[in-house]
Write a protein that holds these residues in place. Structure first.
Motif, PDB file in Angstrom:
ATOM      1  N   ALA A 115     -32.726 -25.625  -4.123  1.00  0.00           N
ATOM      2  CA  ALA A 115     -33.084 -26.850  -3.398  1.00  0.00           C
ATOM      3  C   ALA A 115     -31.930 -27.296  -2.507  1.00  0.00           C
ATOM      4  N   TRP A 116     -32.276 -27.703  -1.296  1.00  0.00           N
ATOM      5  CA  TRP A 116     -31.260 -28.230  -0.395  1.00  0.00           C
ATOM      6  C   TRP A 116     -30.920 -29.675  -0.769  1.00  0.00           C
ATOM      7  N   GLY A 159     -36.176 -30.138   5.482  1.00  0.00           N
ATOM      8  CA  GLY A 159     -36.369 -29.419   4.229  1.00  0.00           C
ATOM      9  C   GLY A 159     -35.455 -29.819   3.094  1.00  0.00           C
ATOM     10  N   ALA A 160     -34.537 -30.763   3.302  1.00  0.00           N
ATOM     11  CA  ALA A 160     -33.678 -31.213   2.205  1.00  0.00           C
ATOM     12  C   ALA A 160     -34.519 -31.963   1.181  1.00  0.00           C
ATOM     13  N   ARG A 161     -34.320 -31.676  -0.095  1.00  0.00           N
ATOM     14  CA  ARG A 161     -35.132 -32.295  -1.152  1.00  0.00           C
ATOM     15  C   ARG A 161     -34.408 -33.414  -1.883  1.00  0.00           C
ATOM     16  N   PHE A 162     -33.073 -33.444  -1.791  1.00  0.00           N
ATOM     17  CA  PHE A 162     -32.282 -34.445  -2.497  1.00  0.00           C
ATOM     18  C   PHE A 162     -31.190 -34.978  -1.568  1.00  0.00           C
ATOM     19  N   VAL A 163     -30.688 -36.147  -1.908  1.00  0.00           N
ATOM     20  CA  VAL A 163     -29.514 -36.706  -1.252  1.00  0.00           C
ATOM     21  C   VAL A 163     -28.563 -37.164  -2.347  1.00  0.00           C
ATOM     22  N   LEU A 209     -35.605 -37.023  -1.939  1.00  0.00           N
ATOM     23  CA  LEU A 209     -36.098 -37.376  -0.611  1.00  0.00           C
ATOM     24  C   LEU A 209     -37.607 -37.244  -0.518  1.00  0.00           C
ATOM     25  N   ASN A 210     -38.180 -36.378  -1.343  1.00  0.00           N
ATOM     26  CA  ASN A 210     -39.634 -36.266  -1.446  1.00  0.00           C
ATOM     27  C   ASN A 210     -40.011 -36.768  -2.829  1.00  0.00           C
ATOM     28  N   ASP A 211     -40.692 -37.904  -2.922  1.00  0.00           N
ATOM     29  CA  ASP A 211     -40.893 -38.559  -4.214  1.00  0.00           C
ATOM     30  C   ASP A 211     -42.186 -38.137  -4.905  1.00  0.00           C
TER      31      ASP A 211
END
Length: 488
Positions: free
Chosen positions: A385-386, A438-442, A477-479
């Motif tokens: 995951a990015w 496409g990043a899934r987390f911060v 970032l995608n909940d």
């Protein structure tokens, strides 16, 4: 075989050179200039994992993100030491830099001893070893220490050949200097004292050989230009090339800010006492000073060309050998004329150098939670995951992702590496841009910086927070439920 007392003293100083820089060897590589250490370490880790030397890769998207600023020779050395010894990669990089400063110290002592005699040369050696700039970057994960170490040692090897030594000295000199110039081509000013002072007699084949030392570096930049023109990966390399072309227009030389940087880094790199001693030793030039005069003048000319980059302290490493010789000569003059004052000045230089260098062994407060934050990211973020995060956190957590920036201008540049522009200004717009890419987390570490704290609050309001405690903020970032389940 017996060694003289002087030889044993030199060996002792060289061992001390490495030992001093090896203190706290496992410290996270986030002191001094983080923006240079972390990308270099990313390249080294990817090399250790089998990525190609000709396509040095970062872990920040858009992928493949090629780091073409210079050949990854330093990164390869760090990766090889890591593979051969089992040392952590970060410690291996620090050790390569420490050994490089020791190599340069050996080269400097030999050059100075032939021209100045034993005591001034030994004092110059000590000064070079303790200068804050050689301490700081002699334990950093970046190529500058290796560059200066190889160049100074290479000049000594060539000097040994010119003084009647065997051809092996010339071979070593050619290899060391060519490699040093490949690591940092901006140090090409070293060729001026090499050709005008070291070569004797100055036969045409020697001059041609010296000129050819630029060959490996030029071949690399030809290769880099071909990769950039093909459009592979990130636009960062192309942007860096454009920045460098602008730097070569010396308009920055006439700015007040440049003068402030010069004054600040001369005092910070060599200490006020060291700078005063160097002026005493080098002005006016005396017998045996031709090498140092030409070396200093050519280096200052190169620094003037690079005026737009002089806000980076590591460029002042190129001047360190000349300043060290000046200190050695200045201290020797004081000891001869006023012995007590000379020893007081030497002790003052040593003490002040250690005080000015002390911060390099301490992890900055803003990164104090980095290790714990990296563990949290590793535990909650799938490997594929990015993550949008500071480069240091991406590296420490061994994740790929997108480089976080915290000012509007930096966010704009980061989006530009994708060939895109932000819909609105600011770091939150960059986070949203990364989500779309496409990043899934911060993720971010704890900080007192107002810009980052404001971004943290915006992330809490807009995205699904997974971890929010002292030391780390991690959000999805995608909940969707699928993404949340992946964090448990």
């Amino acid at each position: 075989m017996f060694f003289s007392r002087e030889s044993l003293a030199v060996v002792g100083v060289l061992l001390l050179t490495v030992g001093l820089r090896a203190i706290n060897l496992d410290q996270p590589i986030v002191e001094n200039y983080v923006g240079r250490q972390i990308p270099t370490a990313m390249v080294a880790r990817n090399l250790a994992r089998g990525s190609g030397f000709l396509r040095p890769q970062l872990d920040t998207a858009p992928l493949p993100n090629l780091f073409l600023v210079e050949p990854p020779l330093y990164a390869r050395a760090a990766a090889s030491l890591h593979q051969q010894t089992g040392l952590p990669l970060e410690a291996s990089g620090r050790l390569v830099s420490a050994l490089a400063i020791a190599l340069g110290s050996w080269g400097l002592h030999g050059l100075a001893r032939r021209r100045l005699g034993g005591r001034p040369a030994f004092l110059a050696l000590l000064a070079f070893v303790v200068f804050p700039v050689t301490v700081r970057y002699g334990r950093s994960f970046q190529p500058d220490a290796l560059m200066i170490g190889l160049l100074v040692a290479g000049v000594r090897c060539w000097d040994e050949y010119e003084s009647g030594g065997r051809t092996i000295w010339l071979f070593c000199g050619v290899v060391l200097i060519a490699t040093g110039l490949a690591i940092k081509i901006v140090a090409a000013s070293i060729l001026i004292p090499l050709v005008t002072v070291i070569l004797r007699p100055r036969w045409a084949w020697k001059v041609a050989l010296a000129a050819s030392l630029m060959g490996p570096a030029l071949l690399w930049y030809w290769h880099a230009a071909s990769l950039i023109s093909s459009g592979a990966g990130s636009r960062a390399s192309a942007d860096n090339g454009a920045i460098w072309l602008r730097v070569l227009v010396p308009s920055a030389l006439f700015r007040v800010g440049t003068a402030v940087h010069v004054a600040r880094f001369l005092l910070r790199s060599f200490t006020p006492i060291g700078l005063a001693l160097a002026i005493l030793g080098l002005l006016p030039p005396r017998a045996g000073d031709r090498l140092w005069t030409v070396w200093g003048a050519s280096t200052l000319a190169m620094l003037a060309v690079l005026a737009g980059k002089l806000h980076h302290e590591y460029y002042w490493l190129m001047l360190a050998p000349v300043v060290a010789v000046g200190v050695g000569k200045g201290l020797d003059l004081l000891i001869v004329r006023r012995r007590r004052l000379g020893w007081i000045a030497g002790a003052g230089l040593l003490g002040l150098a250690m005080v000015q260098s002390w911060s390099t062994w301490k992890t900055p407060v803003e990164w104090s939670s980095l290790t714990e934050a990296a563990r949290v990211v590793q535990a909650n973020v799938p490997r594929d995951a990015w993550v949008a995060a500071p480069e240091a956190l991406l590296f420490a957590s061994e994740r790929r992702g997108c480089r976080m920036e915290f000012t509007a201008s930096a966010a704009k540049r980061a989006a530009g590496e994708w060939g895109e522009s932000l819909d609105s200004e600011g770091p939150l717009a960059l986070v949203e841009f990364y989500r779309v890419q496409g990043a899934r987390f911060v993720a971010d570490v704890s900080t007192d910086d107002p810009d980052r704290l404001a971004l943290h609050e915006a992330i809490r309001r807009r995205y699904k927070v997974v971890i929010d405690r002292p030391g780390i903020l991690l959000a999805v970032l995608n909940d969707s439920q699928e993404e949340l389940d992946g964090t448990r």
